[in-house]
Design a protein around this motif. Structure first.
Motif, PDB file in Angstrom:
ATOM      1  N   GLN A 130       0.833  -1.195   0.000  1.00  0.00           N
ATOM      2  CA  GLN A 130       0.000   0.000   0.000  1.00  0.00           C
ATOM      3  C   GLN A 130       0.870   1.249   0.000  1.00  0.00           C
ATOM      4  O   GLN A 130       0.611   2.211  -0.737  1.00  0.00           O
ATOM      5  CB  GLN A 130      -0.904  -0.002   1.224  1.00  0.00           C
ATOM      6  CG  GLN A 130      -1.989  -1.068   1.183  1.00  0.00           C
ATOM      7  CD  GLN A 130      -1.539  -2.375   1.787  1.00  0.00           C
ATOM      8  OE1 GLN A 130      -0.340  -2.624   1.913  1.00  0.00           O
ATOM      9  NE2 GLN A 130      -2.480  -3.205   2.159  1.00  0.00           N
ATOM     10  N   ALA A 131       1.920   1.232   0.825  1.00  0.00           N
ATOM     11  CA  ALA A 131       2.819   2.386   0.870  1.00  0.00           C
ATOM     12  C   ALA A 131       3.452   2.612  -0.497  1.00  0.00           C
ATOM     13  O   ALA A 131       3.536   3.739  -0.983  1.00  0.00           O
ATOM     14  CB  ALA A 131       3.902   2.157   1.919  1.00  0.00           C
TER      15      ALA A 131
ATOM     16  N   MET C  44     -14.874  -2.177  -6.075  1.00  0.00           N
ATOM     17  CA  MET C  44     -14.158  -3.340  -5.553  1.00  0.00           C
ATOM     18  C   MET C  44     -13.546  -3.013  -4.195  1.00  0.00           C
ATOM     19  O   MET C  44     -13.569  -3.843  -3.270  1.00  0.00           O
ATOM     20  CB  MET C  44     -13.044  -3.768  -6.510  1.00  0.00           C
ATOM     21  CG  MET C  44     -13.472  -4.622  -7.659  1.00  0.00           C
ATOM     22  SD  MET C  44     -14.087  -6.213  -7.161  1.00  0.00           S
ATOM     23  CE  MET C  44     -12.569  -7.034  -6.728  1.00  0.00           C
ATOM     24  N   ALA C  45     -13.000  -1.807  -4.055  1.00  0.00           N
ATOM     25  CA  ALA C  45     -12.414  -1.420  -2.765  1.00  0.00           C
ATOM     26  C   ALA C  45     -13.481  -1.475  -1.669  1.00  0.00           C
ATOM     27  O   ALA C  45     -13.233  -1.974  -0.571  1.00  0.00           O
ATOM     28  CB  ALA C  45     -11.806  -0.024  -2.869  1.00  0.00           C
ATOM     29  N   LEU C  46     -14.701  -0.983  -1.994  1.00  0.00           N
ATOM     30  CA  LEU C  46     -15.789  -1.067  -1.012  1.00  0.00           C
ATOM     31  C   LEU C  46     -16.113  -2.519  -0.681  1.00  0.00           C
ATOM     32  O   LEU C  46     -16.341  -2.871   0.482  1.00  0.00           O
ATOM     33  CB  LEU C  46     -17.040  -0.390  -1.570  1.00  0.00           C
ATOM     34  CG  LEU C  46     -17.091   1.122  -1.456  1.00  0.00           C
ATOM     35  CD1 LEU C  46     -18.395   1.632  -2.014  1.00  0.00           C
ATOM     36  CD2 LEU C  46     -16.952   1.529  -0.015  1.00  0.00           C
ATOM     37  N   ARG C  52     -14.323  -7.573   5.112  1.00  0.00           N
ATOM     38  CA  ARG C  52     -13.429  -7.392   6.267  1.00  0.00           C
ATOM     39  C   ARG C  52     -11.968  -7.595   5.889  1.00  0.00           C
ATOM     40  O   ARG C  52     -11.221  -8.278   6.578  1.00  0.00           O
ATOM     41  CB  ARG C  52     -13.831  -8.347   7.397  1.00  0.00           C
ATOM     42  CG  ARG C  52     -15.159  -7.956   8.022  1.00  0.00           C
ATOM     43  CD  ARG C  52     -15.816  -9.131   8.648  1.00  0.00           C
ATOM     44  NE  ARG C  52     -16.255 -10.072   7.638  1.00  0.00           N
ATOM     45  CZ  ARG C  52     -16.519 -11.341   7.880  1.00  0.00           C
ATOM     46  NH1 ARG C  52     -16.365 -11.829   9.069  1.00  0.00           N
ATOM     47  NH2 ARG C  52     -16.941 -12.128   6.903  1.00  0.00           N
ATOM     48  N   ALA C  53     -11.582  -7.024   4.768  1.00  0.00           N
ATOM     49  CA  ALA C  53     -10.186  -7.106   4.336  1.00  0.00           C
ATOM     50  C   ALA C  53      -9.664  -5.699   4.070  1.00  0.00           C
ATOM     51  O   ALA C  53      -9.508  -5.305   2.915  1.00  0.00           O
ATOM     52  CB  ALA C  53     -10.076  -7.959   3.081  1.00  0.00           C
ATOM     53  N   PRO C  54      -9.424  -4.908   5.127  1.00  0.00           N
ATOM     54  CA  PRO C  54      -9.029  -3.507   4.914  1.00  0.00           C
ATOM     55  C   PRO C  54      -7.698  -3.375   4.172  1.00  0.00           C
ATOM     56  O   PRO C  54      -7.502  -2.410   3.432  1.00  0.00           O
ATOM     57  CB  PRO C  54      -8.944  -2.935   6.330  1.00  0.00           C
ATOM     58  CG  PRO C  54      -8.819  -4.127   7.209  1.00  0.00           C
ATOM     59  CD  PRO C  54      -9.540  -5.232   6.549  1.00  0.00           C
ATOM     60  N   ASP C  55      -6.801  -4.363   4.348  1.00  0.00           N
ATOM     61  CA  ASP C  55      -5.512  -4.280   3.646  1.00  0.00           C
ATOM     62  C   ASP C  55      -5.724  -4.269   2.144  1.00  0.00           C
ATOM     63  O   ASP C  55      -5.163  -3.455   1.414  1.00  0.00           O
ATOM     64  CB  ASP C  55      -4.637  -5.478   4.011  1.00  0.00           C
ATOM     65  CG  ASP C  55      -4.210  -5.442   5.442  1.00  0.00           C
ATOM     66  OD1 ASP C  55      -3.085  -5.040   5.710  1.00  0.00           O
ATOM     67  OD2 ASP C  55      -5.024  -5.812   6.310  1.00  0.00           O
ATOM     68  N   ALA C  59      -5.084  -1.368  -0.847  1.00  0.00           N
ATOM     69  CA  ALA C  59      -4.294  -1.617  -2.051  1.00  0.00           C
ATOM     70  C   ALA C  59      -5.143  -1.430  -3.300  1.00  0.00           C
ATOM     71  O   ALA C  59      -4.701  -0.840  -4.286  1.00  0.00           O
ATOM     72  CB  ALA C  59      -3.711  -3.032  -2.007  1.00  0.00           C
ATOM     73  N   GLU C  60      -6.379  -1.901  -3.241  1.00  0.00           N
ATOM     74  CA  GLU C  60      -7.249  -1.810  -4.424  1.00  0.00           C
ATOM     75  C   GLU C  60      -7.565  -0.354  -4.747  1.00  0.00           C
ATOM     76  O   GLU C  60      -7.573   0.038  -5.923  1.00  0.00           O
ATOM     77  CB  GLU C  60      -8.533  -2.592  -4.167  1.00  0.00           C
ATOM     78  CG  GLU C  60      -9.515  -2.582  -5.303  1.00  0.00           C
ATOM     79  CD  GLU C  60      -9.196  -3.608  -6.366  1.00  0.00           C
ATOM     80  OE1 GLU C  60      -8.884  -4.742  -6.002  1.00  0.00           O
ATOM     81  OE2 GLU C  60      -9.262  -3.257  -7.554  1.00  0.00           O
TER      82      GLU C  60
END
Lengths: 238, 103, 106
Positions: A130-131, C44-46, C52-55, C59-60
């Protein structure tokens, strides 16, 4: 006529794939091992308390190493496809005072966010990828505003860029080789060093991934479009 | 899976199934390479959703597929960028935006 | 672990995902297809947040919606610029010109 046949064929193929996947969803076999519990159990001894970071850089670090290698290969191919032309002035310079003003606010913020994501990655959602994505986005913004990254221009700059691109995988492999030389398995960190080692790897990975994404973006445009820029500007003004 | 209500994870797994099918359909019917790239990415997103949704359905959060998908997203963007570089090069050389075998 | 039941928001988001994907694949205009694809990435990010996959959501949002979108739009701009260029034309240029244009559109 032929077109209809193609559409029919495509519809059939996608229906078949849908049916097969639906079957997989309905007939899902029971899990043999309870992976979440295994992860939760062994995260206590891992270098990072956040389970996803622990999986990425501790339990399954091979995957991550190979992923970075894939990125590197992509950049190498892009470099090989690049046309032998001198690096002219920036093609994408939108040269807009407003954009530049916004950027001077936005850039430090983006670097800060990237640093936070990297640091938070060991305990909370966040991490090297992400960074790196945020850093790469900052680089793309710079490029859109027509600011040149002076450190990477010219012969020496190109060498520096390549060194930084390789840095991530190199640190990763070095750590792996170090653990192997120390009598453990490849990439099996000793327990009390794990946190530091993972952070070092993440730092190097962030730089390398960000630069790889950015240079994939940078390598795309052919340089000879440069002279068309003034004409384009004139057209947008009309 | 609880019988009457559809769980969130299962719902997204089903969405993933549909996205895979849709992506394959688009991939076959289009000849323009950029559109094929879009279709390929839709298919990839569908398989990511399927992977995580199916693994978490009725079992709670599972970090292993999540980490795999995270890796997959980065690889997907790298391959998209590489495909675009190659596409531009091809377009520059030939002036075409489709491949000759498909004509 | 009891499964969370899907609510109306999930259904709507699922439908939105499929609609955006269909828009990205079936739009006539390439520009619209790419914009639909970017919207698809944001949705997709939503969806990752709902899973429950905030990581992955982070990234998305940064990669799937941001970087990929910029790359695609940049390539589209490149294609358009190539076609709008007043060519120092060889004799067969006009015919090639129109057929190329059709190819980017369809």
């Amino acid at each position: 006529m032929k077109r209809y046949l193609l559409i029919l064929l495509a519809a059939l193929a996608s229906l078949a794939v849908c049916a097969a996947l639906a079957l997989a969803v309905i007939e899902r076999p029971e899990a043999r091992t309870d992976l979440p519990r295994v992860v939760a159990h062994s995260t206590e001894h891992a270098g990072a308390p956040h389970p996803i970071t622990a999986v990425l850089l501790d339990f399954r670090s091979y995957d991550t190493l190979l992923e970075v290698a894939v990125l590197l290969v992509a950049v190498v191919v892009a470099l090989a496809l690049r046309e032998a032309q001198p690096d002219g002035p920036d093609r994408m310079g939108l040269d807009n005072p407003l954009l530049r003003a916004v950027m001077s606010w936005l850039l430090p913020l983006m670097v800060l966010v990237a640093a936070y994501l990297l640091w938070a990655g060991s305990t909370r959602p966040g991490g090297a990828f992400q960074a790196a994505a945020v850093l790469a986005a900052a680089g793309v913004l710079l490029r859109l505003a027509g600011v040149r990254l002076g450190g990477f221009a010219g012969e020496r700059g190109a060498r520096r860029l390549r060194a930084l691109l390789v840095l991530g995988p190199a640190v990763f492999v070095a750590v792996g080789a170090g653990t192997a030389l120390g009598g453990r398995a490849f990439l099996d960190y000793p327990a009390d060093w794990a946190g530091g080692l993972i952070l070092a790897i993440e730092l190097a990975l962030t730089l390398s991934i960000a630069l790889a994404l950015l240079s994939l973006f940078r390598l795309a445009p052919p340089q000879s479009d440069v002279e068309r820029l003034p004409e384009r500007r004139r057209r947008t003004r009309e | 899976m609880s019988a009457t209500v559809l769980a969130t994870d299962a719902l997204y797994a089903w969405v993933g199934v549909l996205l895979c099918g849709l992506g394959l359909f688009g991939f076959i019917i289009h000849r323009h390479l950029l559109r094929r790239l879009l279709a390929f990415n839709v298919m990839g997103s569908g398989s990511f959703l399927l992977l995580v949704g199916l693994a978490q359905d009725g079992r709670g959060i599972d970090p292993v597929p999540q980490a795999l998908v995270l890796t997959g997203i980065v690889v997907a963007v790298a391959s998209t960028a590489l495909a675009l570089v190659i596409f531009r090069r091809w377009h520059r050389v030939s002036g075409e935006s489709t491949l000759p075998e498909d004509v | 672990m009891s499964a969370l039941p899907a609510n109306a928001f999930d259904l709507l988001l699922g439908l939105g995902l499929i609609a955006c994907a269909a828009g990205a694949l079936l739009s006539r205009e390439l520009f619209r297809a790419i914009v639909m694809f970017i919207v698809f990435g944001l949705l997709m990010a939503l969806a990752w947040v709902r899973l429950r996959a905030p990581d992955i959501a982070l990234a998305e949002a940064a990669i799937g919606a941001g970087l990929t979108g910029v790359l695609l739009l940049d390539t589209l701009g490149y294609l358009r610029r190539r076609f709008e260029r007043p060519r120092p034309s060889p004799p067969s240029a006009p015919a090639a010109h129109t057929s190329d244009k059709e190819q980017t559109r369809s």
